[in-house]
Design an enzyme around this catalytic site. Structure first.
Site, short mmCIF file in Angstrom:
data_model
loop_
_atom_site.label_atom_id
_atom_site.label_comp_id
_atom_site.label_asym_id
_atom_site.label_seq_id
_atom_site.Cartn_x
_atom_site.Cartn_y
_atom_site.Cartn_z
N LYS A 18 0.83 -1.21 0.00
CA LYS A 18 0.00 0.00 0.00
C LYS A 18 0.86 1.25 0.00
CE LYS A 18 0.97 1.09 4.47
NZ LYS A 18 1.64 2.34 4.90
N ASP A 146 -2.30 -1.78 9.82
CA ASP A 146 -2.38 -1.86 8.36
C ASP A 146 -2.96 -3.17 7.85
OD1 ASP A 146 -1.34 0.68 8.04
OD2 ASP A 146 0.73 -0.01 7.76
#
Length: 309
Positions: A18, A146
């Protein structure tokens, strides 16, 4: 009732790294963590994980990036994810996880979190648990801020510690060139440096309110406009990362001079992400940065989260 593996199965899951296209950090809380507001985008740089039945829990790690710092014991986030699924469903056996990493280790792109998300999906499938997305998300939130996003993928807004997610509409495709760096950066160390910088320079960079994602970032994502997104991209951890790794400033300058619309340190760094105006410009930027001695990769987003292959 305990769940057992189907003999002979081997499950393959792929999960994305990401980028934080916007990352605002609030004050440190009593528990030592910081409230954040982030706009995440999953990009086409993936971790591959295979899971197969075993008597115990074990993991092996290889990859196209340096994996020397990745633990192969219970400190490994993917292995912890597998144990969580087993405990949730009463699984009595074990699993062997084979991870092939392509996301830089300790690079600010959530590679370890992607491994954990992949392990959740793989073990759920391997053991026929059928936990469903809501339960997998709850397990993911226990593993790290995350991990829920690596499970979700796409584009999302994260608040709290970053794990309270709401999907965000992103039109079209954004082209990125990421530049990896030798050696990682410790996320806790970067946050500590940010706290120090804020104490030294307050009120210049100290947070004035609870963190929130700039509405203009959401509009830019919804419109699929790289130029509009570039004008609003922000990472509060960047100053701390540059303080710890001054060499990253040169990389940002090289990218700007080579045609990037904007460059930003990804998360806690040291990976640097450059936004390009379309695939051709991204390819040219990648070639130029590679010629300047940088390890540059052309990726795009958004892409789906952890999925069976």
């Amino acid at each position: 009732m305990p769940v057992t593996s189907r003999s002979g199965d081997r499950v393959h899951v792929r999960a994305p790294g990401k980028l934080n296209v916007f990352f605002e950090v609030g004050d440190v809380q009593e528990d030592g963590y910081h409230d954040v507001a982030s706009a995440y985008q999953a990009v086409s740089l993936y971790e591959d994980l295979w899971a197969e039945p075993a008597d115990d829990f074990s993991v092996s790690v290889t990859g196209t990036v340096d994996v020397d710092a990745v633990p192969a014991d219970d400190r490994n986030l993917a292995l912890r994810a597998a144990r969580l699924v087993a405990a949730q469903i009463g699984h009595t056996g074990g699993v062997h996880l084979e991870i092939v990493k392509h996301v830089p280790v300790a690079g600010g792109m959530g590679g370890g979190s992607a491994d954990a998300a992949a392990a959740l999906v793989a073990c759920d499938a391997l053991w026929g648990a059928e936990l469903g997305n809501a339960q997998l998300q709850r397990l993911a939130s226990r593993l790290g801020a995350d991990v829920p996003f690596a499970l979700m993928g796409g584009t999302a807004i994260g608040t709290g510690r970053g794990d309270q997610l709401n999907p965000a509409l992103a039109k079209g495709r954004f082209e990125w060139v990421i530049v990896t760096a030798e050696g990682g950066l410790s996320t806790p160390e970067v946050y500590q440096r940010l706290d120090t910088l804020r104490a030294d320079h307050a009120p210049d960079i100290a947070p004035a309110r609870a963190p929130e994602v700039d509405a203009a970032v959401l509009h830019a994502l919804r419109a699929g406009s790289a130029s509009a997104l570039a004008a609003r991209m922000r990472n509060d951890l960047q100053a701390a990362a540059l303080s710890l790794r001054p060499d990253l400033s040169e990389t940002l300058q090289l990218g700007a001079g080579a045609g990037a619309i904007v460059g930003i340190v990804s998360g806690s760094g040291p990976t640097v992400a450059f936004l390009a105006d379309g695939p051709e410009k991204a390819f040219e930027l990648q070639v130029t940065l590679a010629a300047l001695g940088r390890t540059a990769l052309h990726v795009h987003g958004p892409v789906p989260g952890a999925r069976l292959v």
